[in-house]
Design a protein around this motif. Sequence first.
Motif, PDB file in Angstrom:
ATOM      1  N   GLY A 127     -15.787   3.648   6.917  1.00  0.00           N
ATOM      2  CA  GLY A 127     -14.596   4.385   6.491  1.00  0.00           C
ATOM      3  C   GLY A 127     -13.688   3.611   5.562  1.00  0.00           C
ATOM      4  O   GLY A 127     -12.480   3.824   5.552  1.00  0.00           O
ATOM      5  N   CYS A 128     -14.232   2.724   4.735  1.00  0.00           N
ATOM      6  CA  CYS A 128     -13.400   1.876   3.876  1.00  0.00           C
ATOM      7  C   CYS A 128     -12.951   2.586   2.614  1.00  0.00           C
ATOM      8  O   CYS A 128     -12.069   2.099   1.917  1.00  0.00           O
ATOM      9  CB  CYS A 128     -14.144   0.597   3.509  1.00  0.00           C
ATOM     10  SG  CYS A 128     -15.539   0.876   2.398  1.00  0.00           S
ATOM     11  N   ALA A 129     -13.590   3.701   2.288  1.00  0.00           N
ATOM     12  CA  ALA A 129     -13.184   4.560   1.164  1.00  0.00           C
ATOM     13  C   ALA A 129     -13.456   3.954  -0.206  1.00  0.00           C
ATOM     14  O   ALA A 129     -12.962   4.452  -1.211  1.00  0.00           O
ATOM     15  CB  ALA A 129     -11.710   4.957   1.275  1.00  0.00           C
ATOM     16  N   GLY A 164      -7.829   1.985   2.494  1.00  0.00           N
ATOM     17  CA  GLY A 164      -8.724   1.116   3.243  1.00  0.00           C
ATOM     18  C   GLY A 164      -8.317   0.886   4.679  1.00  0.00           C
ATOM     19  O   GLY A 164      -9.016   0.216   5.430  1.00  0.00           O
ATOM     20  N   ARG A 165      -7.141   1.431   5.084  1.00  0.00           N
ATOM     21  CA  ARG A 165      -6.678   1.171   6.448  1.00  0.00           C
ATOM     22  C   ARG A 165      -7.479   1.928   7.497  1.00  0.00           C
ATOM     23  O   ARG A 165      -7.487   1.538   8.666  1.00  0.00           O
ATOM     24  CB  ARG A 165      -5.207   1.527   6.577  1.00  0.00           C
ATOM     25  CG  ARG A 165      -4.325   0.424   6.031  1.00  0.00           C
ATOM     26  CD  ARG A 165      -2.867   0.724   6.259  1.00  0.00           C
ATOM     27  NE  ARG A 165      -2.062  -0.375   5.733  1.00  0.00           N
ATOM     28  CZ  ARG A 165      -0.784  -0.256   5.414  1.00  0.00           C
ATOM     29  NH1 ARG A 165      -0.184   0.908   5.561  1.00  0.00           N
ATOM     30  NH2 ARG A 165      -0.126  -1.277   4.945  1.00  0.00           N
ATOM     31  N   LEU A 181       0.842  -1.206   0.000  1.00  0.00           N
ATOM     32  CA  LEU A 181       0.000   0.000   0.000  1.00  0.00           C
ATOM     33  C   LEU A 181       0.868   1.242   0.000  1.00  0.00           C
ATOM     34  O   LEU A 181       0.540   2.253  -0.617  1.00  0.00           O
ATOM     35  CB  LEU A 181      -0.913  -0.006   1.224  1.00  0.00           C
ATOM     36  CG  LEU A 181      -2.060  -1.016   1.191  1.00  0.00           C
ATOM     37  CD1 LEU A 181      -2.771  -1.049   2.516  1.00  0.00           C
ATOM     38  CD2 LEU A 181      -3.031  -0.684   0.073  1.00  0.00           C
ATOM     39  N   GLU A 182       2.023   1.165   0.688  1.00  0.00           N
ATOM     40  CA  GLU A 182       2.914   2.317   0.762  1.00  0.00           C
ATOM     41  C   GLU A 182       3.484   2.649  -0.611  1.00  0.00           C
ATOM     42  O   GLU A 182       3.495   3.802  -1.029  1.00  0.00           O
ATOM     43  CB  GLU A 182       4.070   2.060   1.744  1.00  0.00           C
ATOM     44  CG  GLU A 182       3.702   2.183   3.204  1.00  0.00           C
ATOM     45  CD  GLU A 182       2.970   0.964   3.729  1.00  0.00           C
ATOM     46  OE1 GLU A 182       2.994  -0.089   3.048  1.00  0.00           O
ATOM     47  OE2 GLU A 182       2.371   1.064   4.808  1.00  0.00           O
ATOM     48  N   SER A 183       3.975   1.608  -1.307  1.00  0.00           N
ATOM     49  CA  SER A 183       4.603   1.882  -2.600  1.00  0.00           C
ATOM     50  C   SER A 183       3.549   2.337  -3.610  1.00  0.00           C
ATOM     51  O   SER A 183       3.829   3.168  -4.475  1.00  0.00           O
ATOM     52  CB  SER A 183       5.347   0.639  -3.103  1.00  0.00           C
ATOM     53  OG  SER A 183       4.454  -0.402  -3.397  1.00  0.00           O
ATOM     54  N   GLU A 184       2.323   1.803  -3.494  1.00  0.00           N
ATOM     55  CA  GLU A 184       1.250   2.246  -4.390  1.00  0.00           C
ATOM     56  C   GLU A 184       0.918   3.712  -4.145  1.00  0.00           C
ATOM     57  O   GLU A 184       0.745   4.493  -5.078  1.00  0.00           O
ATOM     58  CB  GLU A 184      -0.003   1.388  -4.185  1.00  0.00           C
ATOM     59  CG  GLU A 184       0.119   0.008  -4.818  1.00  0.00           C
ATOM     60  CD  GLU A 184      -0.875  -0.982  -4.235  1.00  0.00           C
ATOM     61  OE1 GLU A 184      -1.893  -0.534  -3.659  1.00  0.00           O
ATOM     62  OE2 GLU A 184      -0.628  -2.189  -4.345  1.00  0.00           O
ATOM     63  N   GLU A 223      -7.628   0.021  10.947  1.00  0.00           N
ATOM     64  CA  GLU A 223      -6.583   0.328  11.919  1.00  0.00           C
ATOM     65  C   GLU A 223      -7.055   1.132  13.118  1.00  0.00           C
ATOM     66  O   GLU A 223      -6.386   1.183  14.137  1.00  0.00           O
ATOM     67  CB  GLU A 223      -5.429   1.074  11.242  1.00  0.00           C
ATOM     68  CG  GLU A 223      -4.770   0.305  10.117  1.00  0.00           C
ATOM     69  CD  GLU A 223      -4.111  -0.978  10.592  1.00  0.00           C
ATOM     70  OE1 GLU A 223      -3.550  -0.993  11.698  1.00  0.00           O
ATOM     71  OE2 GLU A 223      -4.181  -1.979   9.855  1.00  0.00           O
ATOM     72  N   CYS A 224      -8.204   1.801  13.004  1.00  0.00           N
ATOM     73  CA  CYS A 224      -8.687   2.644  14.103  1.00  0.00           C
ATOM     74  C   CYS A 224      -8.916   1.782  15.341  1.00  0.00           C
ATOM     75  O   CYS A 224      -9.321   0.626  15.240  1.00  0.00           O
ATOM     76  CB  CYS A 224      -9.981   3.335  13.708  1.00  0.00           C
ATOM     77  SG  CYS A 224     -10.604   4.475  14.968  1.00  0.00           S
TER      78      CYS A 224
END
Lengths: 431, 192
Positions: free
Chosen positions: B127-129, B53-54, A342-345, B58-59
């Motif tokens: 909040g999945c966006a 999607g975090r 996800l970071e690299s994207e 993650e919350c």
Amino acid sequence: MKGLLIAVVFLTLSGVATAPAAGAGRYPEPDFESGYVIPTATTPAPNAPSWEYLHLVVLAAVLAVTALLVLKVRYRAGVYILMIVSLAYFGFWRQGCICPVGSQQNVILGISDSSYTVPIFVIGFFFLPLVTAVFFGRVFCGAVCPLGAVQDVVALRPVRIPEWLEHALRMVPYVILSLMVLFVATGAGFIVCRYDPFIAFFRLSGSAFMVTVGAVFLIAGIFVARPYCRFLCPYAVLLSWGSRLSWLHATITPDECVKCRLCENACPFGAIQKPTPERIAEPRERGVKRLALLSLLLPLIVAAGMVAGWYAGTPLSRAHKTVYTAEQVYMEEAGLTDQTTLESEAFAAAGRPAADLYEDAEQVRGRFRRGGALAGAFLGVVFGMKMLSLSIYRQRDDYEINKAWCLSCARCFNYCPREQARRSGPREQDE
Amino acid sequence: MKNDDKKTKARRRFLAGGLGAAALGALAQGSTAGRRADRPVWQLDPYLCSQCGRCATECVLKPSAVKCVHAYAMCGYCELCFGYFLPGARSLDESAENQTCPTGAIRRRFIEEPYFEYVIDEPLCIGCAKCVTGCNTFGNGSLFLQVRHDRCLNCNECAIAAVCPADAFVRVSASRPYIFKGENDSTSGGLS
């Protein structure tokens, strides 16, 4: 049929869609004829800051009452009740943030990052327990800290830990403290908050991993009393420094020690020091030699710590988002992996050149190496001083409290016959 | 005994010095804090958000304190809303299998030909966006995520911020706690 139509619409639109970046104004604002009024989204406000000042006032009040209960009234049940109240208030009702343990990181961030200003109540949360410790010992640990309270409640069958192990494990908080400062100062985040084992219980919500860790701590805490406070808590380091110098500190006996040994096993935290046995006459030369050797060794230990810290800096820097993103992007560009994260994207979507990211990562690594060297030097000093203090003989005639380790929980008072005499004293006079 | 007295005195002097320095430091910090923003709270910059999607996962709260917000003034009120319908939806109706939202938290209401209003049912939103991605890719980008401050616990370190791949999370002033997209910038947040 209709599905096909939609698919066609999507395809044509997706061609259009790539052009504007944010997409604003892609479709014109509609002209409503029905008198429809465009609503606005709600913006619920956060809690008023005045709440935080209320918490600060409560903290000050509980600290004051605890100090009174420990030093003047000498009443364990009162301390226990106050501890439960603090657990309910600061733990379950307030649900943690911000706490004095975490506030250390805000203070460090305030120093290291000029764009962050520490709010004044956070400064209050950081300093109040420390100032109290300088005057009255670690009363914050005794009855105020919710992290301590939740462990104190479960400490039902405490076992005595061998002294050498206790001394060794008590070095760990210094390591945590150094790592905490290093991570905040390099911008890698607040690790003490991230790995707080008990906050998930206070919130009744949290990651499965941290809930498991918390449960392990609580189960271990039945036998090893307050394991987090003794062997991990970084704030305990600062508090113990304050408590060492404390102006007034709790004492086992209200007046004099009769060396009855009744309190010997009273402390579940190993904070009661026995009287030293008759001094075995040691040749003066040997003592001097040992001291000289240790003081010569001290700079060497510090230097070794610096070198170790410098080399530990690079692997530690992988905890920083910039560094692990850069490493991933590098792996992808070099064709070493087909997997994206996800970071690299997100980095690719932002459209920055990879070289920028590599440079940022190198800067972070540099900060980690320099900070690591400083942290290593600090740990070297701590370790060296510990060796020195262990090697110096100090005469002790009475059972005494180790001020640095004592959590001011008031448990030991009841064990002292002098205390029993003090309590029944006035009553006997009445009769 | 004399020795003890001396020690105590030295200790007190040392303490007084230390406390004085600490208080001075606190005051210096406090005075700058007073001039600057009050309490910081967490918010996410919707222009940086990569819709990973975090926020949903993650919350520390379940469901997350991050919710989708609709800037109605930016919305095109399209019948074929790409935040609302899945690409490849079989039919443009309200049935669940056609919707992007996994919890059915977007409600749509007919206004007038050919316009529809889309409203977020906040208690259902996780909040999945997913809708944000749809709206950004094919629409006006009027749907976006925000930390809702009536839910947020304002953790000292936001668990989402710690792992946000786009570094979209920032501390903003509690007096301007939202960063809204679009024209209603009067209510928008701390970033300028």
